[in-house]
Design a protein around this motif. Sequence first.
Motif, PDB file in Angstrom:
ATOM      1  N   ASN A   1       0.824  -1.209   0.000  1.00  0.00           N
ATOM      2  CA  ASN A   1       0.000   0.000   0.000  1.00  0.00           C
ATOM      3  C   ASN A   1       0.856   1.256   0.000  1.00  0.00           C
ATOM      4  OD1 ASN A   1      -2.504  -1.414   0.102  1.00  0.00           O
ATOM      5  ND2 ASN A   1      -2.136  -1.807   2.281  1.00  0.00           N
ATOM      6  N   LEU A   2       1.875   1.280  -0.851  1.00  0.00           N
ATOM      7  CA  LEU A   2       2.718   2.462  -0.993  1.00  0.00           C
ATOM      8  C   LEU A   2       2.036   3.458  -1.923  1.00  0.00           C
ATOM      9  CD1 LEU A   2       5.490   3.647  -0.198  1.00  0.00           C
ATOM     10  CD2 LEU A   2       6.425   2.612  -2.273  1.00  0.00           C
ATOM     11  N   ARG A   3       2.077   4.728  -1.554  1.00  0.00           N
ATOM     12  CA  ARG A   3       1.437   5.780  -2.358  1.00  0.00           C
ATOM     13  C   ARG A   3       2.442   6.680  -3.062  1.00  0.00           C
ATOM     14  NH1 ARG A   3      -0.599  11.110  -1.266  1.00  0.00           N
ATOM     15  NH2 ARG A   3       0.009  10.942   0.920  1.00  0.00           N
ATOM     16  N   LEU A   4       3.563   6.968  -2.390  1.00  0.00           N
ATOM     17  CA  LEU A   4       4.489   7.955  -2.927  1.00  0.00           C
ATOM     18  C   LEU A   4       5.798   7.864  -2.174  1.00  0.00           C
ATOM     19  CD1 LEU A   4       5.252  10.713  -4.363  1.00  0.00           C
ATOM     20  CD2 LEU A   4       4.048  11.841  -2.483  1.00  0.00           C
ATOM     21  N   TYR A   5       6.935   8.005  -2.887  1.00  0.00           N
ATOM     22  CA  TYR A   5       8.213   8.177  -2.198  1.00  0.00           C
ATOM     23  C   TYR A   5       9.027   9.266  -2.887  1.00  0.00           C
ATOM     24  CZ  TYR A   5      10.360   5.049  -5.753  1.00  0.00           C
ATOM     25  OH  TYR A   5      10.797   4.468  -6.920  1.00  0.00           O
TER      26      TYR A   5
END
Length: 490
Positions: free
Chosen positions: A407-411
């Motif tokens: 559930n990664l959205r942004l890095y």
Amino acid sequence: MSYLRLTWAGVPIELSDAVTSDAWTGAGQMKIPKGYLMAKNDDKFLYLAIDLVEDTTNDPGTGDYFWLTFDRNRNRVINPGVDVNYGLYPNKPNKMGRQYYLGPGRWTGLINETTDSECRIAFEPSPNSNTAHRIWKIRIELSDLNVSLMPGLFRLPYTRFGIKVHSGAGGFDENSPTNFYRTFLRLHTMLFARKKVIPSALQGTYIGSVGLIPTSNSVIGADGKATTAPSYHPRVINAAFGNRLNFLGNRVNIAAAMVSGARRHKILYRKVGTSAWQPLLSSWSNYRWTGTTYALEMTTFDSHDTYPLPNPAVDYSIDDLLIQFNSRNLENGLHEFTIKLYRNDGVTQVNVPAQILRLYIDNSVPQVAINSIKHKGVKVGTCAIVNLDSPTDGVVIDYGASDPEGNLRLYRLSAEWGDGNSKLIDYKNYEASMGNVWMGNTGIIAPGGGVFTPVKTCAHAFCVRAWARTTNGYSYVGYNVYRQFVTLIK
């Protein structure tokens, strides 16, 4: 002292919209000297129309102006550097700034801060008068007023305010309440709308929404993740759920069940893959409007594990709240929730159609790391001093930003140095085309095929930030950061 109760703006209001348009229909309204104050809000802005029906001279730029004062911490005391007054720049009827109070009747100068708050003057009819007259339309960011619609113990959806209107041609200079800028004891109260009207087709049968996110199958899929329409607020894409969660009732169906005798309810849950349902037990506080103030009210379960159904006739800071609970009491993964309704004894069940709500619970935050910083292929240690031998010499960063739950959205990877300076080196955003699962990567080389070259000799912090694709029903939640320091000498 008066109360102004706002209504929800179903679509963002443009300041070019006439106050007779659909955008302003149903706005809250309060009588002020020489006219009316009309108001709506959404989850980002306060929209105001100062409707001066008695100023029928079209003379913009001749010294007409308004003041709007807000008690930002709502304590009825003038706090220097905290409380604000919005006003117009002299002879500029479409340029609004704000000034901070220094004390009773004393302010800083007008500050042209970079925000989306603005105003526009108009001369047109309104719902209060068919004769064209002076109107100021104003948009103010809720964050500027220290107002949040996200429920919380210290977040109350109201503010206190005063207003001044001045017209040279109209021959009036009015303050409401009188001399409000010298004492805040009699300020008016502005009550914000807290829940948008969610279309019934998007709501679940009895658990209508999680926060502001509807629970219909068209929004929350079988995987327990939510995707809202691009025009919907909040906008989420394949989002899991976490943090403090509010289950809000479908008001129409709950009211119908109450007619049939329902007075209490029980929320049951189970992790998918297990067969046993168990009661979801929690206690929470909600503010109830008494007519003069918000009074804190506690709710908990009884000996039968049931809660009272929320009375739709009572005004709460969180309307239609069935249960508030912390997702950390549940394991990560896909869960099912259902609701049962009972009569007042908490034992006699009222038969209603079954509803199964699936939510993917994610209590974790992304993992971030800097694996190495290398100069000419050689790893340098934390707090090392690196001498660069040419203008194009620099360092390469090996870093990671990942989420085991997918559930990664942004890095982002950035360099920070000096007095607040920074430069973005690398980033990546989640897109729906990636599918419902995006874990990121533990070994990312940046900046691509080159090196990071500093602007100047300075100690640099290389910073990895990552945000989760997890929502509490009002906004995204879950964030992590890691920094490593190296001094670069040009």
